[in-house]
Design a protein around this motif. Sequence first.
Motif, PDB file in Angstrom:
ATOM      1  N   ARG A 152       0.908  -0.614  -0.033  1.00 38.28           N
ATOM      2  CA  ARG A 152       0.081   0.834   0.224  1.00 38.28           C
ATOM      3  C   ARG A 152       0.883   1.250   0.198  1.00 38.28           C
ATOM      4  NH1 ARG A 152      -4.693  -1.647   3.833  1.00 38.28           N
ATOM      5  NH2 ARG A 152      -6.121  -2.638   1.835  1.00 38.28           N
ATOM      6  N   ALA A 153       2.264   1.038   0.996  1.00 35.76           N
ATOM      7  CA  ALA A 153       2.953   1.826   0.217  1.00 35.76           C
ATOM      8  C   ALA A 153       3.571   2.646  -0.683  1.00 35.76           C
ATOM      9  CB  ALA A 153       3.955   1.970   1.749  1.00 35.76           C
ATOM     10  N   ILE A 154       3.934   1.153  -1.670  1.00 34.54           N
ATOM     11  CA  ILE A 154       4.009   1.874  -3.105  1.00 34.54           C
ATOM     12  C   ILE A 154       3.876   2.551  -4.002  1.00 34.54           C
ATOM     13  CG2 ILE A 154       5.092   0.115  -5.043  1.00 34.54           C
ATOM     14  CD1 ILE A 154       6.054  -1.398  -2.896  1.00 34.54           C
ATOM     15  N   ALA A 155       1.727   1.547  -3.380  1.00 30.98           N
ATOM     16  CA  ALA A 155       0.488   2.102  -4.046  1.00 30.98           C
ATOM     17  C   ALA A 155       0.518   4.279  -4.105  1.00 30.98           C
ATOM     18  CB  ALA A 155      -0.686   1.549  -4.017  1.00 30.98           C
ATOM     19  N   ALA A 156       0.321   4.374  -3.010  1.00 31.17           N
ATOM     20  CA  ALA A 156       0.460   5.778  -2.484  1.00 31.17           C
ATOM     21  C   ALA A 156       1.529   6.549  -2.990  1.00 31.17           C
ATOM     22  CB  ALA A 156       0.693   6.216  -0.906  1.00 31.17           C
ATOM     23  N   PHE A 157       2.568   6.090  -3.437  1.00 32.62           N
ATOM     24  CA  PHE A 157       3.964   6.322  -3.858  1.00 32.62           C
ATOM     25  C   PHE A 157       4.208   6.724  -5.077  1.00 32.62           C
ATOM     26  CE2 PHE A 157       6.776   5.137   0.774  1.00 32.62           C
ATOM     27  CZ  PHE A 157       6.767   6.763   1.258  1.00 32.62           C
ATOM     28  N   ASP A 171      12.287   8.055  -5.834  1.00 34.58           N
ATOM     29  CA  ASP A 171      11.805   6.433  -6.930  1.00 34.58           C
ATOM     30  C   ASP A 171      13.206   5.890  -5.685  1.00 34.58           C
ATOM     31  OD1 ASP A 171      10.718   7.537  -8.721  1.00 34.58           O
ATOM     32  OD2 ASP A 171      12.588   8.370 -10.121  1.00 34.58           O
ATOM     33  N   GLY A 172      14.191   6.037  -5.131  1.00 40.30           N
ATOM     34  CA  GLY A 172      14.591   4.884  -4.135  1.00 40.30           C
ATOM     35  C   GLY A 172      13.638   4.351  -2.592  1.00 40.30           C
ATOM     36  N   GLU A 173      12.478   4.613  -2.650  1.00 35.50           N
ATOM     37  CA  GLU A 173      12.155   4.492  -1.218  1.00 35.50           C
ATOM     38  C   GLU A 173      11.122   3.423  -2.278  1.00 35.50           C
ATOM     39  OE1 GLU A 173      10.069   3.965   2.753  1.00 35.50           O
ATOM     40  OE2 GLU A 173      12.410   4.645   1.603  1.00 35.50           O
ATOM     41  N   ILE A 174      10.529   3.640  -3.188  1.00 35.35           N
ATOM     42  CA  ILE A 174       9.802   2.730  -3.807  1.00 35.35           C
ATOM     43  C   ILE A 174      11.006   1.600  -4.430  1.00 35.35           C
ATOM     44  CG2 ILE A 174       8.483   2.009  -6.332  1.00 35.35           C
ATOM     45  CD1 ILE A 174       7.181   5.162  -6.453  1.00 35.35           C
ATOM     46  N   ASN A 175      11.731   1.386  -4.365  1.00 39.09           N
ATOM     47  CA  ASN A 175      12.676   0.747  -4.683  1.00 39.09           C
ATOM     48  C   ASN A 175      12.681  -0.139  -3.518  1.00 39.09           C
ATOM     49  OD1 ASN A 175      12.171   1.272  -7.499  1.00 39.09           O
ATOM     50  ND2 ASN A 175      14.164   2.688  -7.870  1.00 39.09           N
TER      51      ASN A 175
END
Length: 198
Positions: A152-157, A171-175
């Motif tokens: 869910r964090a990825i979807a929000a980011f 981008d780094g946080e998503i990765n």
Amino acid sequence: MIVLRTCLAALLSLILTIDVQAQSAGSGTVLDTLFAKLQAATDPSAIRSLEAAIWEQWVMVPDMSQRAMMMRGIAEMQQQEFKTSIDTFTRLIDVAPDLPEAWNKRATVHWLMGNFTASLADICETVKREPRHFGAYSGLGMIRAEMGENARAIAAFELARKWNPHIAGIDGEINRLRALDGDGSGGADPLGCGRPST
């Protein structure tokens, strides 16, 4: 995560220090134009100016009494009078429930107080009313990541990045979260807001 937190702290600072001016006619059209320019922008100073202009449009309230409540709530938040600020934003939501930024500001105060559940509920109300709210999506992603809800964090980011591709560190946080979560997904309700993401 540290870079993203720094970026989110900068966003919060921008929220708290915005200089609100008179409501422009056709703010929807203004926002459409600002978002289109933000997508195409490459110059860092232009990007910062466009981000600030979008936040300013979100904070603007045409009704003078509602605008006064918005400014009062922001001032109370700046002074760390969090309970009073929540009360002010709640009154604003009661009289103007379709105003996205009233929900987002109350979500921010709840987040500052560490009340993630209430903050998440208000963020979901924010993005229901303003599906381009990259600040709300960024906050949602950070809270979901803190709660270990990586998909869910990825979807929000990703939605934050869709509407503002210039958020530093995203981008780094998503990765990073993808590496932790593998191929997990948020399913039919990727944000956890009770509806599909847009």
